[in-house]
Motif scaffolding. Sequence first.
Motif, short mmCIF file in Angstrom:
data_model
loop_
_atom_site.label_atom_id
_atom_site.label_comp_id
_atom_site.label_asym_id
_atom_site.label_seq_id
_atom_site.Cartn_x
_atom_site.Cartn_y
_atom_site.Cartn_z
N GLU A 40 -40.99 33.79 36.10
CA GLU A 40 -40.91 34.40 37.27
C GLU A 40 -40.33 35.38 37.43
OE1 GLU A 40 -39.63 29.55 38.81
OE2 GLU A 40 -38.15 31.03 38.61
N SER A 41 -39.28 35.94 36.59
CA SER A 41 -38.84 37.43 36.85
C SER A 41 -38.83 38.18 35.33
CB SER A 41 -37.20 37.12 37.26
OG SER A 41 -36.57 36.33 36.40
N LEU A 42 -39.29 37.64 34.23
CA LEU A 42 -39.54 38.18 33.20
C LEU A 42 -41.16 38.80 33.11
CD1 LEU A 42 -37.77 36.20 30.54
CD2 LEU A 42 -37.23 38.62 30.69
N PRO A 43 -41.42 39.93 32.42
CA PRO A 43 -42.72 40.45 32.04
C PRO A 43 -43.53 39.40 31.36
CG PRO A 43 -41.06 42.04 31.67
CD PRO A 43 -40.31 40.94 31.97
N PRO A 44 -44.61 38.53 31.60
CA PRO A 44 -45.16 37.45 30.79
C PRO A 44 -45.28 37.77 29.33
CG PRO A 44 -46.73 38.54 32.43
CD PRO A 44 -45.38 39.01 32.66
N LEU A 45 -46.03 38.92 28.93
CA LEU A 45 -46.31 39.12 27.59
C LEU A 45 -45.27 39.57 26.81
CD1 LEU A 45 -50.16 40.52 27.72
CD2 LEU A 45 -49.30 38.10 27.81
N THR A 46 -44.47 40.42 27.32
CA THR A 46 -43.21 40.75 26.80
C THR A 46 -42.24 39.75 26.39
OG1 THR A 46 -43.54 42.78 27.97
CG2 THR A 46 -41.18 42.37 27.23
N SER A 47 -42.24 38.85 27.64
CA SER A 47 -41.50 37.58 27.22
C SER A 47 -41.81 36.77 26.17
CB SER A 47 -41.09 36.80 28.41
OG SER A 47 -42.34 36.04 28.79
N ALA A 48 -43.35 36.52 25.98
CA ALA A 48 -43.87 35.79 24.81
C ALA A 48 -43.70 36.51 23.58
CB ALA A 48 -45.46 35.56 25.21
N ALA A 49 -43.84 37.71 23.71
CA ALA A 49 -43.52 38.62 22.28
C ALA A 49 -42.10 38.40 21.77
CB ALA A 49 -43.78 40.11 22.66
N ALA A 50 -41.08 38.47 22.73
CA ALA A 50 -39.73 38.27 22.46
C ALA A 50 -39.53 36.80 21.79
CB ALA A 50 -38.84 38.68 23.51
N PHE A 95 -41.47 34.84 20.14
CA PHE A 95 -42.13 34.46 18.70
C PHE A 95 -41.43 35.40 17.71
CE2 PHE A 95 -45.72 32.88 21.50
CZ PHE A 95 -45.69 31.74 21.16
N ALA A 96 -41.01 36.62 18.30
CA ALA A 96 -40.50 37.51 17.37
C ALA A 96 -39.12 36.94 16.76
CB ALA A 96 -40.20 38.85 18.00
N MET A 106 -46.23 34.47 13.54
CA MET A 106 -45.58 34.74 14.59
C MET A 106 -45.08 36.20 14.76
SD MET A 106 -42.92 31.42 15.35
CE MET A 106 -42.16 31.55 13.88
N LEU A 107 -44.87 36.93 13.80
CA LEU A 107 -44.65 38.30 13.95
C LEU A 107 -45.99 39.12 14.00
CD1 LEU A 107 -42.42 38.72 10.55
CD2 LEU A 107 -41.85 39.19 12.82
N ALA A 108 -47.01 38.56 13.54
CA ALA A 108 -48.25 39.33 13.83
C ALA A 108 -48.66 38.95 15.46
CB ALA A 108 -49.59 38.89 13.09
N GLY A 109 -48.43 37.88 15.99
CA GLY A 109 -48.81 37.38 17.11
C GLY A 109 -47.83 38.17 18.09
N ALA A 110 -46.41 38.21 17.71
CA ALA A 110 -45.62 39.11 18.80
C ALA A 110 -45.96 40.51 18.72
CB ALA A 110 -44.15 38.98 18.11
N LEU A 163 -37.16 28.14 25.21
CA LEU A 163 -38.53 28.07 24.80
C LEU A 163 -38.43 28.60 23.08
CD1 LEU A 163 -40.76 29.83 27.11
CD2 LEU A 163 -40.93 27.57 26.49
N MET A 164 -37.25 29.49 22.82
CA MET A 164 -37.16 29.92 21.52
C MET A 164 -36.62 28.80 20.70
SD MET A 164 -35.49 33.58 22.23
CE MET A 164 -36.26 34.93 22.77
N VAL A 165 -35.46 28.07 21.08
CA VAL A 165 -34.76 27.23 20.47
C VAL A 165 -35.42 25.86 20.64
CG1 VAL A 165 -32.52 26.00 20.09
CG2 VAL A 165 -32.55 28.24 20.97
N ALA A 166 -35.51 25.37 21.64
CA ALA A 166 -36.11 23.79 21.91
C ALA A 166 -37.36 23.72 21.38
CB ALA A 166 -35.88 23.52 23.32
N GLY A 167 -38.42 24.54 21.87
CA GLY A 167 -39.87 24.41 21.59
C GLY A 167 -40.14 24.89 20.27
N SER A 168 -39.51 26.01 19.91
CA SER A 168 -39.98 26.68 18.67
C SER A 168 -39.13 26.15 17.37
CB SER A 168 -39.98 28.03 18.84
OG SER A 168 -40.92 28.64 19.88
N LEU A 169 -37.91 25.57 17.57
CA LEU A 169 -37.22 25.30 16.25
C LEU A 169 -37.10 23.51 16.23
CD1 LEU A 169 -34.80 28.37 16.26
CD2 LEU A 169 -36.86 27.83 14.77
N VAL A 170 -36.20 23.15 17.51
CA VAL A 170 -35.98 21.74 17.55
C VAL A 170 -37.24 21.02 17.39
CG1 VAL A 170 -34.63 20.08 18.37
CG2 VAL A 170 -33.94 22.19 18.66
N ALA A 171 -38.05 20.95 18.03
CA ALA A 171 -39.30 20.26 18.19
C ALA A 171 -40.08 20.45 16.95
CB ALA A 171 -40.20 20.43 19.39
#
Length: 362
Positions: free
Chosen positions: A43-53, A55-56, A206-210, A242-250
């Motif tokens: 909604e207010s973050l650049p889409p691909l930049t937020s995805a890169a952040a 996964f990094a 994840m590093l390569a994707g980021a 997304l970083m914590v719940a989606g990428s680590l806890v789940a």
Amino acid sequence: MSSRPASATPPATATRPALIWTALVLVYVLWGSTYLGIRVAVESLPPLTSAAARFAAAAVVLALVLRIRRGAGTLRVDRRQLGSAALVGVLLLAGGNGLVVLAEAGPPGTALPSGIAALLVATVPLLVVLLRTVGGDRPRPWTFVGVALGFVGLVLLVLPTGGPGTVPVAGALTVVAGAVSWSVGSYLSGRIRMPADPFVATVYEMLAGAAALAVIATARGELRGFSPAEVTGRSWAALAYLMVAGSLVAFTAYVWLLHHAPISLVSTYAYVNPAVAVALGALLVAEPVTAQVLLGGAVIVAGVAVVVSTERPRRPADTPPADSPVDRAADSVADDPAGSVADDSVAADRPVDGAAGGAGRR
């Protein structure tokens, strides 16, 4: 589940059902909610930049955990393994997830609702079946029935009707392109020389994707004129979620389930997650759920369910378990407290490969 030798891991039935269902609900809800999380983040973050952040940050956290728990040499890989992991990471995260993020970004009317995105991504197991067939595999006849059913649902979902709530075709095609990229990466991940430890492979993916996402974001000019002060707290919270719940806890819950629960139960997330995503989108951000969405989504999920059930390995009740990739993954998790899961470790939002999870290092 059949009995194992005394020296082997205890069967899943030894685990309390409440723990299994708690972990399964975490996977259902947290992975199902990532599509809504993406929508709120962009909604207010650049889409691909937020995805890169995203996964990094997840890669750094996972690398630190591996370094602390296993020692300094745990991340060591050779060039071929590094190249393979990088290729898979670019296909999965820059191609697959990146296109989903782009489809969900944009003003109302052009952005794809998060629930629709989840339903379209659910076609990945169907696409992987087609790739396996081209590669020489011979899936069961009922698998092709499931694939055909799923693609009928896809057509029903995106077919223009001209009425309110019509699915944006451009956004839908963008997600389908992402699903194709994800499927190719999933298919290759089990057929090229990857790092021996799938958790280590995940770090490099994840590093390569980021890195790829950051390059594309820069080329698109996403950071031109961007000011972090203009980002809403709601978007920052969604990115952290997304970083914590989606990428680590789940992800941790998913790995635990592979060891403690039957794969037939674990693989149900492939068709439960889209339903969760649609429900959350409707309840929390008032995404429209039309008769077309319900019909097309139900047919897609039914097709995926047929594929998952028919492709699941079958064995007689009195026969010891076959040494399938998923069985080996569960055993390796038991042998190593930090875990290892048959190339099923990308913590993002990955669906299953065919039936059992080779695509879903989610």
